[in-house]
Design a protein around this motif. Structure first.
Motif, PDB file in Angstrom:
ATOM      1  N   ASP A 121      38.179  40.635  40.420  1.00  0.00           N
ATOM      2  CA  ASP A 121      39.433  41.311  40.765  1.00  0.00           C
ATOM      3  C   ASP A 121      39.320  42.833  40.686  1.00  0.00           C
ATOM      4  O   ASP A 121      39.757  43.554  41.573  1.00  0.00           O
ATOM      5  CB  ASP A 121      40.568  40.898  39.815  1.00  0.00           C
ATOM      6  CG  ASP A 121      40.767  39.407  39.771  1.00  0.00           C
ATOM      7  OD1 ASP A 121      39.760  38.672  39.880  1.00  0.00           O
ATOM      8  OD2 ASP A 121      41.913  38.961  39.621  1.00  0.00           O
ATOM      9  N   LEU A 180      37.664  44.802  43.588  1.00  0.00           N
ATOM     10  CA  LEU A 180      38.041  44.557  44.982  1.00  0.00           C
ATOM     11  C   LEU A 180      38.561  45.793  45.700  1.00  0.00           C
ATOM     12  O   LEU A 180      38.269  46.037  46.859  1.00  0.00           O
ATOM     13  CB  LEU A 180      39.072  43.437  45.054  1.00  0.00           C
ATOM     14  CG  LEU A 180      38.511  42.149  45.654  1.00  0.00           C
ATOM     15  CD1 LEU A 180      39.554  41.068  45.615  1.00  0.00           C
ATOM     16  CD2 LEU A 180      38.022  42.364  47.078  1.00  0.00           C
ATOM     17  N   GLN A 181      39.346  46.606  44.985  1.00  0.00           N
ATOM     18  CA  GLN A 181      39.903  47.793  45.643  1.00  0.00           C
ATOM     19  C   GLN A 181      38.800  48.722  46.115  1.00  0.00           C
ATOM     20  O   GLN A 181      38.906  49.346  47.160  1.00  0.00           O
ATOM     21  CB  GLN A 181      40.842  48.530  44.691  1.00  0.00           C
ATOM     22  CG  GLN A 181      42.066  47.721  44.384  1.00  0.00           C
ATOM     23  CD  GLN A 181      43.258  48.619  44.135  1.00  0.00           C
ATOM     24  OE1 GLN A 181      43.593  49.454  44.976  1.00  0.00           O
ATOM     25  NE2 GLN A 181      43.904  48.460  43.008  1.00  0.00           N
ATOM     26  N   ARG A 217      44.407  46.226  51.454  1.00  0.00           N
ATOM     27  CA  ARG A 217      44.952  46.782  50.213  1.00  0.00           C
ATOM     28  C   ARG A 217      46.378  46.273  49.985  1.00  0.00           C
ATOM     29  O   ARG A 217      46.780  45.987  48.866  1.00  0.00           O
ATOM     30  CB  ARG A 217      44.944  48.316  50.293  1.00  0.00           C
ATOM     31  CG  ARG A 217      44.980  48.992  48.941  1.00  0.00           C
ATOM     32  CD  ARG A 217      44.881  50.498  49.078  1.00  0.00           C
ATOM     33  NE  ARG A 217      43.583  50.953  49.559  1.00  0.00           N
ATOM     34  CZ  ARG A 217      42.499  51.067  48.782  1.00  0.00           C
ATOM     35  NH1 ARG A 217      42.574  50.760  47.509  1.00  0.00           N
ATOM     36  NH2 ARG A 217      41.359  51.486  49.267  1.00  0.00           N
ATOM     37  N   PHE A 232      46.352  42.727  48.844  1.00  0.00           N
ATOM     38  CA  PHE A 232      45.849  42.715  47.473  1.00  0.00           C
ATOM     39  C   PHE A 232      46.953  43.104  46.481  1.00  0.00           C
ATOM     40  O   PHE A 232      47.106  42.484  45.432  1.00  0.00           O
ATOM     41  CB  PHE A 232      44.669  43.687  47.367  1.00  0.00           C
ATOM     42  CG  PHE A 232      44.071  43.764  45.991  1.00  0.00           C
ATOM     43  CD1 PHE A 232      43.184  42.801  45.554  1.00  0.00           C
ATOM     44  CD2 PHE A 232      44.411  44.802  45.136  1.00  0.00           C
ATOM     45  CE1 PHE A 232      42.640  42.866  44.284  1.00  0.00           C
ATOM     46  CE2 PHE A 232      43.875  44.872  43.860  1.00  0.00           C
ATOM     47  CZ  PHE A 232      42.983  43.901  43.436  1.00  0.00           C
ATOM     48  N   THR A 233      47.723  44.136  46.844  1.00  0.00           N
ATOM     49  CA  THR A 233      48.773  44.625  45.952  1.00  0.00           C
ATOM     50  C   THR A 233      49.924  43.629  45.831  1.00  0.00           C
ATOM     51  O   THR A 233      50.445  43.412  44.735  1.00  0.00           O
ATOM     52  CB  THR A 233      49.320  45.969  46.475  1.00  0.00           C
ATOM     53  OG1 THR A 233      48.216  46.843  46.667  1.00  0.00           O
ATOM     54  CG2 THR A 233      50.289  46.593  45.499  1.00  0.00           C
ATOM     55  N   TRP A 253      46.855  36.122  54.347  1.00  0.00           N
ATOM     56  CA  TRP A 253      45.699  36.380  53.460  1.00  0.00           C
ATOM     57  C   TRP A 253      44.378  36.274  54.185  1.00  0.00           C
ATOM     58  O   TRP A 253      44.145  35.342  54.955  1.00  0.00           O
ATOM     59  CB  TRP A 253      45.749  35.388  52.291  1.00  0.00           C
ATOM     60  CG  TRP A 253      44.708  35.688  51.261  1.00  0.00           C
ATOM     61  CD1 TRP A 253      43.511  35.057  51.082  1.00  0.00           C
ATOM     62  CD2 TRP A 253      44.771  36.713  50.269  1.00  0.00           C
ATOM     63  NE1 TRP A 253      42.829  35.618  50.050  1.00  0.00           N
ATOM     64  CE2 TRP A 253      43.570  36.636  49.530  1.00  0.00           C
ATOM     65  CE3 TRP A 253      45.716  37.679  49.939  1.00  0.00           C
ATOM     66  CZ2 TRP A 253      43.303  37.500  48.474  1.00  0.00           C
ATOM     67  CZ3 TRP A 253      45.448  38.542  48.890  1.00  0.00           C
ATOM     68  CH2 TRP A 253      44.252  38.445  48.170  1.00  0.00           C
ATOM     69  N   PRO A 267      42.349  36.933  43.815  1.00  0.00           N
ATOM     70  CA  PRO A 267      41.881  37.326  45.149  1.00  0.00           C
ATOM     71  C   PRO A 267      40.397  37.046  45.364  1.00  0.00           C
ATOM     72  O   PRO A 267      39.678  37.883  45.890  1.00  0.00           O
ATOM     73  CB  PRO A 267      42.159  38.827  45.160  1.00  0.00           C
ATOM     74  CG  PRO A 267      41.953  39.230  43.738  1.00  0.00           C
ATOM     75  CD  PRO A 267      42.398  38.080  42.902  1.00  0.00           C
TER      76      PRO A 267
END
Lengths: 90, 383, 485
Positions: free
Chosen positions: B105, B108-109, B130, B133-134, B273, B296
């Motif tokens: 996790d 990932l960003q 992004r 993900f958020t 997703w 994620p």
């Protein structure tokens, strides 16, 4: 100080202790007796290699002073300080 | 430094060079990377290379010669995207990567941030945007659940541990689940425990910390892939049968439960997703299904998907390769997994190589990395 | 493994050193910085020139950068809500030239103490361009603020009473604001400031005002925290404030024309307690503007239906405006190895100048290419205090005495919270938009440090007998060159 370092060197040279330490020219060293690994800086690597050949503190310092162009006094101080570190860990 | 035939060989997913992160595999809480790599390695059509990417010289997966062809250390997520990109350039110059599967996790960003650069190099990833993900992040989950009509336990974001002294008056009865913003969830039975868990979580993952009400019921997990167009690929469901004291399943059994599948489909549709995901739900004794978490990435138990003929990590590669058909067997309930610890043997020279050079299939010298980096700059400029 | 003692590369001399490997977090790439972690100039001026002309350490403010920041932030708000006004939070950085730049850009002055109020007036800000916040406003300054026409926003009931008393003395009707606090559900409520909404203190304040003969409530103010990373917190804040505004329609002596949302918007700095790097953790200013303006438009739409004007929006961003427009250049004065093997460097600037180092991991850039591998390094300041640490752990190549480092962002709170502990505070220089540099705050010297000291007559000499024996021939204070009291 000088006495302590000299004694440490004597202790470390006993039973081939220093010689059994595995040194890699990357500075990675491994102590087979304790299972601990370490990193040496470049000068530490050179110093330990000289010590491993059975050189005394003065002989080691002389060689370092020659190789790096530093005073023998600086070299002796550094070798002694280095031995104190080795004594802590080995 | 590139393998001779890297650019000449007719490439399809079967002979890709695939990098997989999350190779930490300590027995009490293994990362998913090792299991992802193992699933790919054991797929009957896969004949490529697998490169482990890790964060610590003790990440076991990096040393596994039966599964990985090489292992490299990469910068911590907190070092930022630029540091990661530079390191991936180096690894790519040595290994010629075709795809990366991020499995943690917290990283990932950064991978989202370098996606377009990697695409230019021909490195594929199936990861969320992004925004996706958020929206699923722990501190946004309650809101998201509401928007898609899924039940979720009440959750609160806190930054001040004094909350735990006063929470019972505000309707937050112990025991409560206390969670880090990225990882770790621990049950607190009283304010004293809660505050000590809070302090540990802040130490590891920073602020904020989440508090979640506990729903009495049974825990189920679902792993699947979202194709980015609202379609769910190959769900595998598992009922947890044994839990470590960190709340991780060390034993479980595949099940088929339509209601849980529907929740997962709603999530994948609601987010459009793209990428792997794990949906954790609690089937409450009140008969409702509560969404606990959306992770994620693949879960650490993903090898179970291979065991039931629905090898999701391989399906991810096939999706990236635009294969028209994924070879997924029909869902199959009743297959167990029981996680056990095993010792991996590592030679001193391998440990040293990873320690000193940050890589395992590299020669034990500092220079090649720098040389390859320069080569890579040319390569980058050309592409 | 090679145990021969002959190395082709023996390196340059440094004391030999051995470091044991601690298990856990062993990753030589872990903290690594990118290859171009070097900056030879700041805001277009070579670092070496700045140090030669202004000494080390030195703070440098980029005028162009600062103006770009405030314009970008104002545009973000005003294009979404055209009644948005920026209030420059003096406490963030009240160096006169910086305040002037922001006033030139049209910002109001947001002050929180007698000193700040007097400073804003001294700088020529008209009273009606000043917002006066803060929990401590002595009567004399409150009176002046009322006479000047500043917007006083009351923090507590005793202040309201004082406002009423002063207004009565002056026989004036005074428009005021109140600060309120409440739980947004996203941040810990700062319940020590202002009137609490949930517990009915706000009602109490409103009742007081509606019975008053002199006070008119025109502004609602709240400030939800500092370095707030969650734009949704502001949306909730504004929603709650608008709900209150609506409830207050028609209440005696209340006509809200201003919603003041305070500040707290973060800069791109790395808070020590946030795991991810700032470029990922800190949302863009437009996300904040979106959250605030959308909530305000939604919450005040009813006003159009009842034929009233929309309220003015005041936002008091400080950090987001100035932080990355200022850097600190500092020099290495010495290096050492710590007993645990880490490298350490002592800098000529520490937490005396960089107070924010207690909470942030500032970015540190080298100004030259250094040979040698990166290692974990601790950066210490010059103070004789164990807690004077600029960075606890940063991956850097070997440093040497005389090396200059550039630390950023440092514009917020350092030039106001800095300490005078044992060191002089250095020059602050403005790299001007038009080119060239000017000092905007002069380095301190002994004269500055001694200016406030007074020595009673019986301490005028070292002689305990009490006989006055002047310290120099003229009988003057040896430093200040004036007679002792």
């Amino acid at each position: 100080m000088t006495m302590a370092a000299a004694e440490l060197l004597k202790e470390l040279s006993k039973d081939d202790r220093l010689n059994r330490i595995a040194i890699s020219d990357t500075g990675f060293i491994f102590d087979p007796q304790t299972g601990q690994s370490f990193t040496l800086n470049r000068t530490g690597l050179v110093t330990l290699s000289i010590l491993k050949r059975g050189s005394s503190i003065d002989e080691t310092a002389e060689q370092l002073s020659h190789q790096y162009g530093i005073t023998e006094e600086t070299a002796v101080n550094s070798v002694e300080a280095f031995l104190l570190q080795l004594g802590r860990y080995l | 430094m590139l393998p001779q035939n890297h650019f000449q060989k007719e490439k399809n997913w079967r002979n890709w060079n695939v990098a997989v992160t999350g190779m930490n595999a300590s027995p009490e809480s293994p990362g998913p990377g090792f299991a992802v790599a193992r699933s790919i390695r054991e797929h009957r059509h896969f004949d490529g290379r697998i490169i482990g990417l890790g964060y610590d010289v003790l990440d076991a997966g990096l040393y596994s010669k039966t599964i990985c062809n090489g292992g490299y250390l990469i910068p911590y997520p907190s070092a930022g995207r630029d540091a990661l990109l530079e390191r991936i350039y180096q690894v790519h110059a040595l290994e010629g990567l075709d795809a990366i599967i991020p499995c943690l996790d917290a990283e990932l960003q950064n991978f989202i941030g370098i996606q377009s650069e990697l695409k230019q190099l021909g490195i594929k990833m199936l990861i969320p945007t992004r925004e996706q993900f958020t929206l699923r992040a722990k501190d946004h989950l309650a809101e998201f659940c509401k928007s898609i009509g899924v039940d979720a336990p009440e959750t609160k974001t806190i930054t001040n541990p004094l909350f735990f002294d006063e929470c019972e008056a505000q309707g937050w009865q112990y025991p409560l689940m206390v969670k880090g913003i990225f990882y770790d969830a621990t049950v607190a039975r009283n304010a004293y425990e809660a505050k000590s868990i809070f302090a540990k979580l802040v130490q590891s993952w920073g602020y904020p910390v989440l508090v979640q009400k506990i729903i009495p019921g049974d825990e189920y997990d679902l792993a699947a892939i979202g194709d980015g167009h609202c379609r769910m690929l190959g769900a595998v469901m598992m009922r947890k049968r044994g839990l470590t004291d960190k709340g991780k399943a060390w034993a479980g059994v595949t099940v088929v439960d339509e209601a849980i599948g529907k929740v997962a489909e709603k999530i994948i549709r609601g987010l459009a997703w793209r990428g792997p995901l794990e949906v954790e739900v609690m089937k409450g004794y009140d008969g409702k299904i509560y969404l606990i978490e959306i992770n994620p990435r693949f879960p650490a138990w993903i090898y179970l998907s291979h065991a039931v003929g629905r090898n999701l990590p391989a399906a991810l590669l096939q999706t990236l390769a635009n294969e028209p058909e994924l070879d997924l067997s029909p869902p199959k309930p009743g297959t167990f997994f029981i996680r056990h610890a095993q010792e991996l043997i590592v030679e001193l020279a391998e440990f040293e190589s990873l320690f000193v050079n940050g890589g395992i299939s590299t020669p034990i010298q500092e220079e090649p990395l720098e040389v390859s980096l320069q080569e890579h700059d040319k390569f980058k400029a050309a592409s | 493994m090679d145990s021969s003692a002959d190395f082709t590369d023996i390196g340059t001399w440094e004391p030999p050193f051995i470091q044991p490997h601690k298990m856990g977090a062993l990753n030589k790439f872990g903290q690594r910085t990118v290859r171009d972690n070097i900056t030879r100039e700041v805001f277009g001026v070579p670092v070496s020139d700045l140090v030669r002309r202004y000494g080390s350490p030195v703070f440098v403010v980029g005028e162009k950068h600062l103006r770009q920041n405030i314009r970008r932030i104002k545009t973000a708000f005003q294009q979404r809500y055209n009644l948005a006004v920026h209030g420059w939070s003096y406490k963030t950085n009240y160096i006169s030239a910086i305040c002037r730049i922001l006033h030139q850009e049209g910002s109001l002055a947001e002050v929180v103490s007698k000193f700040e109020y007097e400073k804003a007036r001294f700088l020529g800000v008209p009273g009606d361009q000043i917002i006066f916040n803060g929990p401590n406003k002595p009567k004399d300054i409150l009176r002046r603020a009322i006479e000047d026409g500043a917007l006083n926003q009351a923090d507590h009931m005793d202040e309201l009473k004082m406002l009423e008393a002063v207004a009565e003395e002056l026989d004036k009707t005074v428009k005021i604001g109140i600060r309120i606090n409440f739980d947004t559900g996203f941040t810990e409520p700062w319940s020590r400031f202002g009137f609490n909404l949930e517990s009915g203190q706000v009602n109490e304040a409103i009742n007081f005002i509606s019975r008053s003969n002199h006070l008119r409530l025109s502004s609602l103010h709240s400030h939800i925290g500092t370095f707030v990373l969650e734009p949704r917190a502001y949306a909730e804040q504004v929603r709650i404030m608008c709900e209150l505004m609506r409830k207050l329609e028609g209440v005696e002596n209340v006509a809200i024309d201003t919603i003041d949302v305070g500040g707290g918007i973060p800069s791109r700095n790395a808070l020590q307690t946030i795991y991810l790097p700032p470029e990922q953790a800190v949302p863009d200013i437009n996300e904040y503007a979106d959250a605030i303006c959308e909530a305000l438009l939604a919450g005040s739409r009813y006003r159009k239906e009842i034929g009233k004007d929309l309220p003015r929006l005041i936002f008091e961003s400080g950090r987001a405006v100035i932080d990355d427009a200022e850097v600190l250049i500092t020099s290495v004065v010495g290096t050492k190895r710590l007993p645990d093997g880490r490298r350490a460097a002592i800098l000529d600037a520490g937490t005396n100048l960089l107070f924010t180092a207690y909470w942030y991991n500032h970015q540190v850039k080298m100004t030259r290419n250094a040979a040698g591998s990166e290692e974990e390094t601790v950066l210490y300041g010059p103070l004789c205090m164990n807690i004077d640490v600029v960075r606890h752990s940063i991956s850097l190549p070997p440093l040497a005495a005389g090396d200059q480092l550039v630390i950023s962002p440092v514009g917020a709170y350092n030039n106001t919270q800095w300490l005078q502990f044992i060191e002089y505070r250095p020059n602050v220089v403005l790299a001007q938009e038009s080119g060239g540099c000017s000092v905007i705050r002069q380095a301190e010297d002994l004269g500055v440090m001694m200016a406030q000291d007074q020595i009673p007559a019986h301490l005028a000499s070292f002689d305990v007998s009490g006989k006055v024996r002047p310290l120099n021939r003229s009988g003057n204070h040896p430093v200040l060159n004036r007679k002792l009291v």
